[in-house]
Design a protein around this motif. Structure first.
Motif, short mmCIF file in Angstrom:
data_model
loop_
_atom_site.label_atom_id
_atom_site.label_comp_id
_atom_site.label_asym_id
_atom_site.label_seq_id
_atom_site.Cartn_x
_atom_site.Cartn_y
_atom_site.Cartn_z
N VAL A 92 49.00 31.52 54.17
CA VAL A 92 48.91 31.55 52.82
C VAL A 92 49.22 32.57 51.97
CG1 VAL A 92 47.64 30.65 50.76
CG2 VAL A 92 47.14 29.54 52.94
N GLY A 107 51.31 27.91 52.82
CA GLY A 107 50.61 27.75 51.41
C GLY A 107 51.23 28.77 50.34
N VAL A 140 49.55 30.47 46.59
CA VAL A 140 48.66 30.24 45.59
C VAL A 140 48.93 31.34 44.82
CG1 VAL A 140 46.11 30.15 45.00
CG2 VAL A 140 46.80 29.25 47.24
N SER A 154 45.41 31.27 39.73
CA SER A 154 44.73 30.03 39.98
C SER A 154 43.17 30.20 39.63
CB SER A 154 45.01 29.72 41.27
OG SER A 154 46.43 29.17 41.53
N VAL A 163 41.02 25.73 42.29
CA VAL A 163 42.13 25.38 43.10
C VAL A 163 42.39 26.34 44.29
CG1 VAL A 163 44.53 26.05 42.54
CG2 VAL A 163 43.14 24.81 40.89
N MET A 164 42.04 27.61 44.38
CA MET A 164 42.16 28.25 45.55
C MET A 164 41.38 27.55 46.69
SD MET A 164 43.11 31.32 46.91
CE MET A 164 43.29 32.50 45.36
N ALA A 182 43.03 24.66 47.97
CA ALA A 182 44.10 25.03 48.62
C ALA A 182 44.00 25.45 50.05
CB ALA A 182 44.99 26.03 48.02
N LEU A 203 42.88 22.70 52.42
CA LEU A 203 43.94 21.88 52.76
C LEU A 203 44.71 22.39 53.93
CD1 LEU A 203 45.88 19.36 52.28
CD2 LEU A 203 46.91 20.77 50.68
N VAL A 204 44.94 23.83 53.75
CA VAL A 204 45.70 24.57 54.85
C VAL A 204 44.68 24.49 56.09
CG1 VAL A 204 46.74 26.67 55.33
CG2 VAL A 204 47.11 25.80 53.27
N TYR A 211 50.00 23.69 51.21
CA TYR A 211 49.78 23.54 49.89
C TYR A 211 50.83 24.31 49.04
CZ TYR A 211 47.57 24.52 45.50
OH TYR A 211 47.43 24.64 44.07
N PRO A 220 51.65 24.93 44.86
CA PRO A 220 51.10 24.79 43.32
C PRO A 220 51.77 23.73 42.57
CG PRO A 220 52.46 26.90 43.66
CD PRO A 220 52.44 26.36 44.91
N GLN A 241 50.84 14.29 47.21
CA GLN A 241 50.40 14.45 45.95
C GLN A 241 50.39 12.92 45.15
OE1 GLN A 241 51.44 17.13 42.78
NE2 GLN A 241 49.63 18.23 43.02
#
Length: 224
Positions: free
Chosen positions: A79, A100, A102, A106, A110-111, A114, A117-118, A124, A126, A198
């Motif tokens: 990421v 990802g 990021v 952020s 949010v971080m 992300a 998710l990864v 991910y 933004p 999304q």
């Protein structure tokens, strides 16, 4: 869980380390202040679960260094955490194998979202980049008649290109195969797939296909 954090700003690493401790599993954070030391740690700890890499730091040549890292350690999800927020840079990085991107501005939630998710196998991107991507087509000048076709999304917010990607996705094609089919870079396909997830509020290909069938976006009634 072992996470590699490579950034030349000690204060930023400290803040991110605090965020990482909020992940559901116990996290061991390995840190480096430059790209070369980051490579050494990746060599030393092949069992790493994730690598967080800055783009601009000593020893790094930007996106090409991400490509190098990914080719050398393809089993470690990468990421990029960067102060840059240009779509071009982000697409290049994703095309070079990052899972990802990021932005450094952020928020912590949010971080965390992300990274979760990864870590679960997702990609991910933004939201501001996804929005830019959806409206990347030229906008009409004042006085021009609006060409609805160029700006059109369907009732679920999907563009024609995203619908095209969704149909190939439902046919079981990989990102690489979709990229070849629709003449796009693989990184751009990743962005469209992330946007589809999304917009349909799903987390996997299977869920995306199921949701699309339920909404009547694809299925036996779909042609071409």
């Amino acid at each position: 869980m072992k996470i590699l954090l490579v950034d030349d700003h000690a204060l930023f690493r400290e803040g991110l380390r605090y965020v990482l401790q909020q992940l559901p599993e116990d996290v061991e954070v390995l840190e480096a202040g430059n790209f070369h030391d980051g490579l050494k740690l990746a060599e030393q700890y092949p069992e790493l679960d994730l690598a967080l890499l800055d783009l601009n730091m000593p020893g790094s040549e930007g996106p090409i260094s991400i490509k190098f890292f990914h080719q050398r350690y393809p089993h470690i999800p990468v990421v990029v955490v960067s102060g840059e927020d240009g779509r071009g840079v982000m697409e290049t990085v994703m095309n070079y194998g990052a899972m990802g991107f990021v932005c450094k501005n952020s928020t912590a939630p949010v971080m965390l979202g992300a990274l979760k998710l990864v870590l679960s196998g997702g990609v991910y991107i933004p939201p501001q980049i996804l929005q830019q991507h959806s409206v990347a087509e030229p906008k009409p000048r004042d006085g021009d008649r609006v060409d609805r076709r160029s700006l059109r999304t369907n009732e679920y917010g999907l563009t024609a290109r995203q619908m095209e990607v969704l149909k190939h996705l439902a046919a079981g094609l990989s990102n690489k195969e979709i990229a070849q089919a629709v003449y796009l870079a693989e990184g751009t396909v990743k962005i469209h797939v992330a946007a589809i997830y999304q917009l349909l509020r799903v987390n996997s290909r299977m869920e995306a296909v199921r949701a699309a069938e339920q909404l009547g976006l694809i299925g036996s009634s779909s042609h071409g």
